[in-house]
Scaffold this active site. Structure first.
Site, PDB file in Angstrom:
ATOM      1  CG  HIS A 493      -2.228   0.738   0.972  1.00 38.61           C
ATOM      2  ND1 HIS A 493      -2.385   1.684  -0.008  1.00 38.61           N
ATOM      3  CD2 HIS A 493      -3.429   0.660   1.590  1.00 38.61           C
ATOM      4  CE1 HIS A 493      -3.601   2.160   0.023  1.00 38.61           C
ATOM      5  NE2 HIS A 493      -4.265   1.555   0.973  1.00 38.61           N
ATOM      6  NE  ARG A 494       6.142   0.048   2.015  1.00 37.83           N
ATOM      7  CZ  ARG A 494       7.325  -0.519   2.196  1.00 37.83           C
ATOM      8  NH1 ARG A 494       8.199   0.021   3.031  1.00 37.83           N
ATOM      9  NH2 ARG A 494       7.648  -1.622   1.527  1.00 37.83           N
TER      10      ARG A 494
END
Length: 520
Positions: A493-494
């Site tokens: 998700h980064r």
């Protein structure tokens, strides 16, 4: 009996090395090669052995002292005369003669794949050990795999040229081996010295060279403690440490072997096990008091992959999207193709098609073909696809390189070859490196969905389960039975957001539903 001053011998290019363990005290009897103290550099620990048999009169050092070559360790009342210089170090400082006719060979690191400067994590032999062909000499470890460097032939180790912590590459010198062809000349050169050596029962035995003992390379323990563990057939990985800095002592091993509880570890040395997250320590339970148990050491592959998986799960913010791919037509084509080519032996699995679909999806969504380094995103211009392979010793991930330049048949054949190497334990480290994206398939086993763990430094992984028939109604009016493949896409998700992940899954599914889209 003469009193001898026992000093630190040549321990390599080291000075002021701290003593971490003292194995004897005044009044103890020792035999030749018994460990007296253990010293530790920043890369390795080593025992200083007794050069002669006798009785310890006075110990001149304590734990924490630093020593160098020539430092006095203790005073020893030797049994009889001072021992004659060993055959390898004749009196007068002269170099030992090499047996006439040769027989001593340089053993070097063979081809270990596309690697250089791989650290040694364990040395299995020492001077004087007899080895058979294929016995492990050293163990080296990359960031994803460890492997033994085996003896190319039988013989006797004359001199070990490396130590734990050294880095080696193909062609690096490991040791000097006197092959069995030179045994007669060796006997003549010894001139009876062999009879002066202590019998195995009189001195601690060394590590067996069969390679059948569990991997202890990640355990903090001195060589003498490791030797005791091997003698007692104790798995060091299971012994709770009580020594300084989490060190496993001989007493810990002996207590564990007897079934007793180890001494309580000092609070200051107790590992939190929380990676700095202030978690409670891992519970220590005597499972045997509740019923029968069996202890089975983890395989080397599981230990290595376990450490990597734990790091990846903790450090990567995982999210998993689930979807389905309609592979009714593709499966029919695959079955017919395999039937038509049965005589040629060419067989294609669904995974080969998935790899081609993965390449096309990575081209459509380049942020999935990336790695995160600090504040920078490294976008790759190549397409190496990994696939999880189940082996008797654990899960490994071979990599199909340049999958964008290969057809489905070529990919299927290369997958088969790599999977066989994996099952046979012959997969080289470079055959598991460089992946851009991984597919983990449980299709041959079962299940519907799961959450695969991202294989760092990749940013996504596709998990697939067993296909199943399902009645669907695309237009809401008519229904039909379709063959559906469950998809589970885990993503970092980064780097990736939910909308991009959903689009990737849909695109991947559409490609499998109609592979003609790949050529468009």
């Amino acid at each position: 009996m003469a009193i001898q001053e026992i000093k630190v011998p040549d321990i390599g290019d080291f000075t002021d090395v701290p003593i971490i363990e003292i194995h004897v005290q005044a009044g103890d009897s020792v035999q030749i090669e018994d460990p007296l103290i253990t010293v530790e550099s920043d890369k390795a620990s080593m025992d200083v052995p007794a050069p002669a048999a006798g009785t310890v009169k006075e110990v001149k050092v304590k734990v924490g002292d630093t020593v160098s070559e020539g430092s006095t360790i203790l005073m020893l009342e030797a049994e009889g005369e001072s021992p004659s210089p060993p055959a390898s170090s004749p009196a007068g400082g002269e170099e030992a003669p090499t047996p006439s006719g040769g027989g001593v060979e340089e053993i070097k690191v063979p081809d270990i794949g596309d690697f250089s400067d791989v650290p040694i994590i364990e040395v299995h032999v020492q001077a004087g050990d007899g080895v058979q062909a294929e016995d492990p000499l050293i163990t080296v470890e990359s960031d994803k795999a460890s492997m033994d460097v085996p003896a190319p032939k039988a013989g006797t180790v004359k001199e070990v040229k490396v130590k734990v912590g050294d880095k080696v590459s193909e062609g690096s010198l490991v040791l000097l081996l006197e092959s069995e062809a030179g045994e007669g000349e060796k006997t003549a050169a010894l001139t009876g010295e062999e009879e002066k050596k202590p019998q195995p029962a009189a001195a601690p035995s060394t590590a067996p060279s069969t390679g059948q003992i569990a991997d202890f390379s990640r355990v903090h323990a001195s060589p003498s403690a490791r030797r005791v563990a091997r003698e007692l057939e104790v798995d060091l990985n299971l012994v709770p440490p009580t020594g300084l800095k989490g060190r496993v002592t001989k007493e810990d091993i002996q207590s564990f072997a007897k079934g007793g509880a180890p001494a309580a570890q000092p609070a200051a040395a107790a590992p939190s096990g929380g990676e700095g997250m202030d978690l409670l320590p891992w519970p220590k339970v005597d499972f045997g008091k509740f019923g029968p148990v069996e202890t089975k050491p983890l395989s080397r592959i599981k230990k290595i992959s376990g450490a990597n998986l734990h790091r990846n799960w903790v450090r990567i913010p995982h999210v998993t999207n689930h979807d389905e791919a309609d592979i009714t037509d593709l499966e029919a084509f695959r079955v017919q193709f395999n039937k038509d080519n049965e005589k040629s032996g060419i067989r294609i699995s669904m995974l080969a098609f998935m790899i081609k679909a993965a390449v096309a999806s990575l081209k459509q969504f380049p942020e999935f073909n990336a790695s995160l380094e600090g504040d920078n995103l490294i976008l790759k211009q190549y397409y190496h696809i990994g696939f999880a392979a189940d082996t008797p010793n654990g899960l490994v991930v071979p990599v199909i390189r340049d999958a964008d330049q290969k057809g489905v048949i070529e990919i299927a054949q290369e997958m088969g070859a790599l999977a066989k190497l994996a099952r046979d334990g012959k997969l080289k480290p470079d055959q598991m490196q460089g992946g851009c994206f991984t597919i983990s398939s449980l299709g041959g086993i079962g299940g519907l969905y799961f959450t695969p763990i991202i294989n760092a430094p990749e940013v996504a992984i596709m998990g697939v389960c067993r296909s199943y028939w399902k009645q669907v109604s695309p237009d809401g009016k008519q229904s039909a039975w379709r063959f559906m493949l469950p998809l589970s896409l885990s993503w970092d998700h980064r780097v990736i957001d939910g909308a991009a992940a959903a689009r990737f899954n849909v695109h991947f599914a559409n490609l499998l539903a109609d592979m003609r889209r790949i050529i468009m």
